[in-house]
Design an enzyme around this catalytic site. Structure first.
Site, PDB file in Angstrom:
ATOM      1  N   GLU A 156     -28.451  76.474  45.755  1.00  0.00           N
ATOM      2  CA  GLU A 156     -27.994  75.577  44.683  1.00  0.00           C
ATOM      3  C   GLU A 156     -27.240  74.378  45.253  1.00  0.00           C
ATOM      4  O   GLU A 156     -27.172  73.321  44.636  1.00  0.00           O
ATOM      5  CB  GLU A 156     -27.172  76.345  43.651  1.00  0.00           C
ATOM      6  CG  GLU A 156     -28.083  77.288  42.892  1.00  0.00           C
ATOM      7  CD  GLU A 156     -27.522  77.833  41.594  1.00  0.00           C
ATOM      8  OE1 GLU A 156     -26.363  77.555  41.263  1.00  0.00           O
ATOM      9  OE2 GLU A 156     -28.277  78.572  40.922  1.00  0.00           O
TER      10      GLU A 156
ATOM     11  N   ASP B 290     -34.679  82.880  32.306  1.00  0.00           N
ATOM     12  CA  ASP B 290     -33.965  83.030  33.581  1.00  0.00           C
ATOM     13  C   ASP B 290     -32.471  82.806  33.340  1.00  0.00           C
ATOM     14  O   ASP B 290     -32.056  82.231  32.334  1.00  0.00           O
ATOM     15  CB  ASP B 290     -34.483  82.031  34.625  1.00  0.00           C
ATOM     16  CG  ASP B 290     -33.791  82.227  35.974  1.00  0.00           C
ATOM     17  OD1 ASP B 290     -33.819  83.355  36.498  1.00  0.00           O
ATOM     18  OD2 ASP B 290     -33.174  81.278  36.475  1.00  0.00           O
ATOM     19  N   SER B 291     -31.694  83.242  34.321  1.00  0.00           N
ATOM     20  CA  SER B 291     -30.243  83.044  34.232  1.00  0.00           C
ATOM     21  C   SER B 291     -29.876  81.560  34.369  1.00  0.00           C
ATOM     22  O   SER B 291     -28.765  81.176  34.021  1.00  0.00           O
ATOM     23  CB  SER B 291     -29.547  83.843  35.325  1.00  0.00           C
ATOM     24  OG  SER B 291     -30.042  83.458  36.602  1.00  0.00           O
TER      25      SER B 291
ATOM     26  N   ASN C 271     -35.121  87.918  38.565  1.00  0.00           N
ATOM     27  CA  ASN C 271     -35.236  89.240  39.192  1.00  0.00           C
ATOM     28  C   ASN C 271     -34.131  90.171  38.726  1.00  0.00           C
ATOM     29  O   ASN C 271     -34.353  91.359  38.489  1.00  0.00           O
ATOM     30  CB  ASN C 271     -35.176  89.105  40.712  1.00  0.00           C
ATOM     31  CG  ASN C 271     -36.440  88.535  41.302  1.00  0.00           C
ATOM     32  OD1 ASN C 271     -37.267  89.256  41.831  1.00  0.00           O
ATOM     33  ND2 ASN C 271     -36.624  87.228  41.195  1.00  0.00           N
ATOM     34  N   THR C 272     -32.925  89.631  38.616  1.00  0.00           N
ATOM     35  CA  THR C 272     -31.795  90.469  38.216  1.00  0.00           C
ATOM     36  C   THR C 272     -31.998  90.988  36.794  1.00  0.00           C
ATOM     37  O   THR C 272     -31.800  92.180  36.515  1.00  0.00           O
ATOM     38  CB  THR C 272     -30.480  89.670  38.316  1.00  0.00           C
ATOM     39  OG1 THR C 272     -30.353  89.137  39.634  1.00  0.00           O
ATOM     40  CG2 THR C 272     -29.285  90.533  37.997  1.00  0.00           C
TER      41      THR C 272
ATOM     42  N   CYS D 143     -35.790  87.303  44.513  1.00  0.00           N
ATOM     43  CA  CYS D 143     -34.827  86.445  43.813  1.00  0.00           C
ATOM     44  C   CYS D 143     -35.497  85.089  43.587  1.00  0.00           C
ATOM     45  O   CYS D 143     -36.228  84.596  44.454  1.00  0.00           O
ATOM     46  CB  CYS D 143     -33.561  86.268  44.655  1.00  0.00           C
ATOM     47  SG  CYS D 143     -32.367  85.101  43.953  1.00  0.00           S
ATOM     48  N   THR D 144     -35.214  84.520  42.413  1.00  0.00           N
ATOM     49  CA  THR D 144     -35.854  83.255  42.025  1.00  0.00           C
ATOM     50  C   THR D 144     -35.583  82.109  42.993  1.00  0.00           C
ATOM     51  O   THR D 144     -36.367  81.170  43.070  1.00  0.00           O
ATOM     52  CB  THR D 144     -35.327  82.819  40.650  1.00  0.00           C
ATOM     53  OG1 THR D 144     -33.889  82.893  40.672  1.00  0.00           O
ATOM     54  CG2 THR D 144     -35.874  83.678  39.542  1.00  0.00           C
ATOM     55  N   HIS D 145     -34.459  82.173  43.707  1.00  0.00           N
ATOM     56  CA  HIS D 145     -34.075  81.038  44.553  1.00  0.00           C
ATOM     57  C   HIS D 145     -34.762  81.043  45.924  1.00  0.00           C
ATOM     58  O   HIS D 145     -34.818  80.027  46.593  1.00  0.00           O
ATOM     59  CB  HIS D 145     -32.556  81.038  44.776  1.00  0.00           C
ATOM     60  CG  HIS D 145     -31.771  80.661  43.556  1.00  0.00           C
ATOM     61  ND1 HIS D 145     -31.933  81.281  42.342  1.00  0.00           N
ATOM     62  CD2 HIS D 145     -30.825  79.707  43.368  1.00  0.00           C
ATOM     63  CE1 HIS D 145     -31.111  80.739  41.461  1.00  0.00           C
ATOM     64  NE2 HIS D 145     -30.427  79.777  42.058  1.00  0.00           N
TER      65      HIS D 145
ATOM     66  N   TYR E 257     -26.228  85.821  37.163  1.00  0.00           N
ATOM     67  CA  TYR E 257     -26.385  87.173  36.647  1.00  0.00           C
ATOM     68  C   TYR E 257     -26.241  88.199  37.784  1.00  0.00           C
ATOM     69  O   TYR E 257     -25.950  89.361  37.540  1.00  0.00           O
ATOM     70  CB  TYR E 257     -27.781  87.352  36.045  1.00  0.00           C
ATOM     71  CG  TYR E 257     -27.963  86.818  34.641  1.00  0.00           C
ATOM     72  CD1 TYR E 257     -27.056  85.937  34.043  1.00  0.00           C
ATOM     73  CD2 TYR E 257     -29.070  87.201  33.895  1.00  0.00           C
ATOM     74  CE1 TYR E 257     -27.260  85.456  32.762  1.00  0.00           C
ATOM     75  CE2 TYR E 257     -29.275  86.737  32.610  1.00  0.00           C
ATOM     76  CZ  TYR E 257     -28.367  85.855  32.051  1.00  0.00           C
ATOM     77  OH  TYR E 257     -28.575  85.398  30.780  1.00  0.00           O
ATOM     78  N   GLY E 258     -26.505  87.736  38.996  1.00  0.00           N
ATOM     79  CA  GLY E 258     -26.606  88.650  40.142  1.00  0.00           C
ATOM     80  C   GLY E 258     -25.354  89.418  40.490  1.00  0.00           C
ATOM     81  O   GLY E 258     -25.403  90.367  41.274  1.00  0.00           O
TER      82      GLY E 258
HETATM   83  N1  DGL Z   1     -32.154  84.372  38.825  1.00  0.00           N
HETATM   84  C1  DGL Z   1     -31.420  85.301  39.654  1.00  0.00           C
HETATM   85  C2  DGL Z   1     -32.403  86.319  40.263  1.00  0.00           C
HETATM   86  O1  DGL Z   1     -33.581  86.055  40.421  1.00  0.00           O
HETATM   87  C3  DGL Z   1     -30.624  84.601  40.745  1.00  0.00           C
HETATM   88  C4  DGL Z   1     -29.459  83.783  40.215  1.00  0.00           C
HETATM   89  C5  DGL Z   1     -28.408  84.607  39.493  1.00  0.00           C
HETATM   90  O2  DGL Z   1     -27.757  85.465  40.132  1.00  0.00           O
HETATM   91  O3  DGL Z   1     -28.246  84.400  38.287  1.00  0.00           O
HETATM   92  O4  DGL Z   1     -31.988  87.393  40.601  1.00  0.00           O
END
Ligand code: DGL
Length: 293
Positions: free
Chosen positions: A152, A12-13, A76-77, A187-189, A44-45
């Site tokens: 966050e 993950d990012s 997800n990104t 999205c993971t969040h 990463y988004g």
């Molecule tokens: N992990 C990213 C996602 O699921 C969200 C956080 C990011 O933008 O890095 O898209």
């Protein structure tokens, strides 16, 4: 599953992939988990496909070098922008979060219209749109860039977050012509604000969490029997739903105790501190790595 425990590399990012890890541990506890969070380079988004692919390939290479036999692209990104590159580059099987999420939405939608929310980059890639289209569903896609920083910040039950979510989702659900009967969390969040989103979307709209759907896909791939089917089996909740949607819970007491190693590219202390909220229990065994570039 063989007597040997599978070694699963999770990428993950940063912190968000811990929501996917949390679900995988619940369904596949008898495994060694290697988690790589690229905390120095998140988010990463907002980044380009080229940059995300370069970062993702470096992380997957690292996880394989640590013994990962399976890769789960929890971000997800990264799945949206780099899954093809990862699949052709990796020496071990890799699964992303988009196909399992889309399949779970398809299993539930009666109107065949699904609203998907995600980062700017995920939505701009239309990866969910394509995955849903293959399953004969129409997607309404909406980027919700403010939600990641709010989560966050720990504002998972804050009126400001609710107001922001209402603004983002009003076109999807308040417009009289809208037909989406599923909200897909891309999205993971977002699993962390699922209870808040539940308040925002109409009660007859199901919420599908690609974190949970991905954990089911992993369990299936490893031949692990998931817990008995329930309303949550595909990661869905209705307002009336059978699933508790409050705080993230500790893993169910299923046989086997998972092993964890966490690798992060920025502060170990910060990852321990913030990560516990995402994983739902303390995060130990964290190492700093520097992949350069
Ligand atoms: N992990 C990213 C996602 O699921 C969200 C956080 C990011 O933008 O890095 O898209």
């Amino acid at each position: 599953m063989s007597a040997q425990r599978p070694v699963i590399g999770v990428f993950d990012s940063g912190f968000g992939g811990l929501t996917v890890l949390r679900e995988m541990v619940r369904l596949v506890p008898n495994a060694e988990y290697l988690y790589f969070g690229d905390t120095a380079r998140l988010p990463y988004g907002t980044k380009s496909a080229e940059t995300v692919a370069r970062y993702a390939l470096g992380a997957c290479h690292f996880l394989e070098s640590q013994g990962a036999e399976h890769l789960v692209i929890a971000c997800n990104t990264a799945t949206a922008l780099a899954m093809d590159a990862i699949t052709s580059y990796a020496h071990v099987p890799a699964i992303g979060v988009i196909d399992p999420g889309a399949a779970a939405a398809a299993a539930l939608s009666k109107t065949r219209h699904v609203a998907v929310i995600g980062t700017e980059a995920t939505i701009a890639s239309h990866a969910y749109h394509r995955a849903l289209e293959k399953l004969k569903l129409q997607a309404y896609e909406k980027a919700c860039p403010l939600l990641v920083p709010l989560v966050e910040e720990g504002w998972i039950d804050h009126p400001v977050t609710q107001q922001v979510a209402e603004i983002y989702l009003q076109d999807a659900f308040l417009h009289k012509d809208q037909r989406s009967d599923v909200l897909l969390l891309g999205c993971t969040h977002y699993p962390l604000i699922r209870p808040l989103l539940r308040k925002v979307v109409p009660s007859d709209v199901a919420i599908v969490d690609s974190a949970e759907s991905t954990a089911y896909a992993l369990a299936k791939k490893l031949g692990v029997d998931p817990p008995p089917a329930s309303a949550s089996a595909s990661g869905a909740t209705h307002a009336s739903g059978a699933r508790a949607v409050t705080a993230p819970s500790a893993p169910d007491p299923r046989p086997g105790t998972p092993g964890f190693r966490f690798f992060v590219t920025d502060s170990v202390q910060k990852f321990r501190r913030l990560g516990a909220g995402f994983l739902g229990h303390p995060v130990d065994n964290v190492e700093h790595v520097d992949l350069g570039g």
